[in-house]
Design an enzyme around this catalytic site. Structure first.
Site, PDB file in Angstrom:
ATOM      1  N   TRP A 127       0.846  -1.253  -0.150  1.00  0.00           N
ATOM      2  CA  TRP A 127       0.128  -0.037  -0.106  1.00  0.00           C
ATOM      3  C   TRP A 127       0.831   1.184  -0.027  1.00  0.00           C
ATOM      4  O   TRP A 127       0.263   2.422  -0.356  1.00  0.00           O
ATOM      5  CB  TRP A 127      -0.802  -0.014   1.360  1.00  0.00           C
ATOM      6  CG  TRP A 127      -0.278   0.117   2.403  1.00  0.00           C
ATOM      7  CD1 TRP A 127       0.868  -0.277   2.907  1.00  0.00           C
ATOM      8  CD2 TRP A 127      -0.619   1.070   3.633  1.00  0.00           C
ATOM      9  NE1 TRP A 127       1.305  -0.032   4.242  1.00  0.00           N
ATOM     10  CE2 TRP A 127       0.307   0.852   4.593  1.00  0.00           C
ATOM     11  CE3 TRP A 127      -1.597   1.873   3.811  1.00  0.00           C
ATOM     12  CZ2 TRP A 127       0.289   1.660   5.896  1.00  0.00           C
ATOM     13  CZ3 TRP A 127      -1.850   2.716   4.981  1.00  0.00           C
ATOM     14  CH2 TRP A 127      -0.833   2.524   5.900  1.00  0.00           C
ATOM     15  N   ASP A 128       2.132   1.198   0.379  1.00  0.00           N
ATOM     16  CA  ASP A 128       2.867   2.400   0.325  1.00  0.00           C
ATOM     17  C   ASP A 128       2.926   2.984  -0.967  1.00  0.00           C
ATOM     18  O   ASP A 128       3.141   4.380  -1.014  1.00  0.00           O
ATOM     19  CB  ASP A 128       4.447   1.825   0.689  1.00  0.00           C
ATOM     20  CG  ASP A 128       4.627   0.800   1.891  1.00  0.00           C
ATOM     21  OD1 ASP A 128       3.815  -0.082   1.782  1.00  0.00           O
ATOM     22  OD2 ASP A 128       5.323   1.054   2.756  1.00  0.00           O
ATOM     23  N   GLU A 172       0.910  -3.691  12.543  1.00  0.00           N
ATOM     24  CA  GLU A 172       0.661  -5.153  12.185  1.00  0.00           C
ATOM     25  C   GLU A 172       0.956  -6.061  13.216  1.00  0.00           C
ATOM     26  O   GLU A 172       1.138  -7.171  13.137  1.00  0.00           O
ATOM     27  CB  GLU A 172       1.836  -5.372  11.024  1.00  0.00           C
ATOM     28  CG  GLU A 172       1.502  -4.766   9.815  1.00  0.00           C
ATOM     29  CD  GLU A 172       2.609  -5.087   8.918  1.00  0.00           C
ATOM     30  OE1 GLU A 172       3.631  -5.733   9.016  1.00  0.00           O
ATOM     31  OE2 GLU A 172       2.114  -5.034   7.510  1.00  0.00           O
TER      32      GLU A 172
END
Length: 599
Positions: free
Chosen positions: A380-381, A509
């Site tokens: 997603w970066d 996470e």
């Protein structure tokens, strides 16, 4: 822009501050993992770690092509339906950086060489990595060695290396061995298998394969060109690598080329004379494909080399500098009164260019093309951090990156169906569009990647007003991502009519599979509102495009109203006593962390 003084991360006696260059004045093997990365070159397709031309020593050897990968079966301790099944790992392609030097049959090896001077410079305005050193050989002869390395921003498939040797005191026999080496499956330049990919340790590095990855397909020596071609054993992707030399010297010399399956080398044997420079220009080309035969890629490599030779090294350098003039005109951030911060800012901007310039509708990996960390996967970066920058500075590149996601939409639909969801669910980590995370809790459970894609689309269209993209790719992606959120969540049955999303992992996470993660709920709300608004605006702006969207997705006004209703009812955790939004609905019930006893 003014900033407080930034902390010095690199020792200035060795890395003197320069606002437009990264400079190293002393060589050491103690931090090769750092220097190989910070001096790395790339253009979004080709990536070359800053390994020494002579090869050893190295923390991690690396030459990479964006998207070129091998696949492998994921072995779960206990399999379950919906778990990712096939892993993807970026592969080292044949290493063309290798140029070995011998004077009086003594090799130049930086780790033990007697260096009277040493300087390495990465210039952010030219895009060229230069190394200049003065070597005193075991026989006491002084030799000036200068090399340059460039991965072209202008030409996606091209890199240029130069290597110059000048004897300063006395004549000597000189041998220069310019090589193309398959490190992925073979040995290092001294035939040591264990050191083929470097000897450093990094937990983020790509996995080691238990099978031969690159199957030899073609070896070609055609006039001035040398080509090696391979096919990946499992993914069946193909690659070709080629080089051509332009050689200049007033000394007498001979040339011999040998081409084998794992190694091709051209050896220049020179009767070196004092003051007479020996110069090699090495043009290098790489092409890869998901299935085109290696022989076809070899032809493409040779065409690339022919065009590069026609332009000439000076012309190629000028093109590179011109590309960077435009880049800095669009992208530079100037910081007053803090040179270290200015240097750091420009280094980071330069690496953004190296990660994105020539992706050509491929993703941008977590490490760009500088290393194989995180298996070369796209996360997603890209959408959250990189696309917004590109949208305002290089919108055509941002559009290509977003089109890459759109081209994965069918695979995302398939992934959603596998998890019994409507719409589309993009993979948490991938190269080819399939989910590659072997750990569900910190992988697929991070559904918020869907909203990251929607966020990137908004940032891009806000910056460019590109409704052509929105009509043909953006709106379809927004509908399918919003559809997944409405299906994933549910309305509470306790009378408050709030909309909840359970069993997801947010950006933290280490706190996995939670209910009503604040970040996820906020972003899902945004995604659904944005999708509904875009569809209605598209209906007014471009009725024909809207009708096409209806045909391709089946969206209708009732579904858009459903998106709005879920977004308006979205539950966002909030603690009245503390006045904060906790990370999830149970976060504040966890045992408080004892910071006083934390080292």
């Amino acid at each position: 822009m003014k900033a407080k003084h930034a902390p010095n991360r690199l020792p200035q006696h060795r890395f003197p501050v320069d606002p437009w260059r990264l400079v190293e004045t002393e060589y050491t093997t103690e931090d090769l993992g750092v220097t190989e990365t910070v001096f790395a070159l790339g253009n979004g397709f080709i990536g070359m770690r800053a390994n020494a031309e002579e090869g050893r020593e190295a923390h991690s050897h690396g030459t990479f092509l964006n998207g070129f990968h091998e696949t492998w079966r994921i072995a779960h301790a206990e399999a379950a339906y919906g778990f990712a099944e096939v892993g993807q790992t970026i592969v080292n392609v044949p290493d063309a950086k290798l140029i070995k030097l011998y004077v009086d049959d003594e090799p130049l090896l930086l780790a033990n060489a007697d260096l009277e001077s040493y300087e390495r410079v990465l210039d952010f305005r030219t895009g060229i990595l230069t190394r200049d050193l003065l070597w005193k050989t075991p026989a006491g002869k002084r030799v000036h060695v200068r090399s340059e390395r460039m991965v072209s921003f202008e030409h996606r498939h091209l890199a240029v290396l130069t290597f110059e040797v000048t004897l300063l005191d006395d004549s000597a026999p000189i041998v220069i061995s310019s090589q193309l080496l398959n490190r992925q499956d073979g040995e290092d330049e001294y035939h040591v298998k264990a050191a083929a990919l470097g000897e450093g340790q990094d937990p983020r590095r790509a996995r080691k394969f238990d099978h031969r990855v690159l199957e030899p397909q073609i070896q070609r020596h055609d006039g001035d060109d040398v080509v090696l071609g391979y096919r990946c054993t499992n993914s069946r992707m193909t690659v070709a690598a080629a080089y051509r030399h332009l050689f200049e010297t007033a000394c007498e010399y001979t040339v011999e080329t040998d081409v084998a399956e794992q190694l091709a080398k051209t050896v220049f044997t020179v009767d070196g004379q004092v003051g007479k420079t020996i110069r090699i220009e090495k043009l290098v080309s790489y092409h890869s494909s998901t299935g085109v035969p290696a022989s076809e890629l070899a032809d493409r490599c040779q065409r690339t080399l022919t065009r590069a030779a026609s332009t000439g090294t000076v012309g190629l350098y000028n093109e590179q500098a011109a590309w960077l003039v435009d880049f800095w005109d669009r992208s530079d951030v100037q910081i007053e009164g803090d040179q270290p911060a200015q240097q750091a800012m420009r280094w980071n901007l330069f690496h953004l260019a190296q990660a994105s310039a020539r992706t050509q509708e491929q993703g941008i990996a977590a490490k760009g093309v500088t290393a194989d960390g995180y298996e070369g996967h796209y996360f997603w970066d890209t959408e959250v951090y990189v696309v917004p920058f590109l949208a305002y500075t290089h919108p055509e590149t941002a559009r290509k990156v977003l089109r890459f996601r759109w081209k994965l939409l069918d695979a995302a639909r398939k992934r959603a169906r596998m998890l019994s969801q409507r719409g589309a669910l993009f993979p948490w980590r991938t190269i080819n569009g399939e989910e590659a995370s072997a750990y569900y809790a910190a992988g697929t459970a991070q559904y918020h990647i869907n909203a990251a894609v929607a966020y990137a689309i908004k940032r891009y269209v806000d910056a460019t007003n590109d409704w052509d993209f929105m009509a043909h790719e953006g709106a379809e992606t927004l509908v399918e991502t919003a559809r997944m959120w409405e299906d994933l969540g549910f309305y509470g049955n306790n009378g408050d009519n709030s909309f909840h999303i359970h069993g997801v992992t947010g950006p933290d996470e280490y706190t996995t599979v939670k209910n009503d993660n604040t970040y996820t709920n906020v972003m899902a709300r945004f995604n659904m509102r944005f999708a509904a608004g875009v569809c209605r605006e598209l209906r007014e702006r471009m009725p024909e495009a809207y009708e096409h969207l209806v045909r391709s997705t089946g969206v209708d006004e009732a579904e858009l109203e459903g998106f709005d209703r879920a977004a308006d009812a979205m539950f966002i955790p909030y603690d009245e006593t503390l006045g904060i939004n906790p990370q999830d609905d149970a976060f504040l019930s966890l045992e408080p962390w004892d910071f006083s006893k934390t080292p």
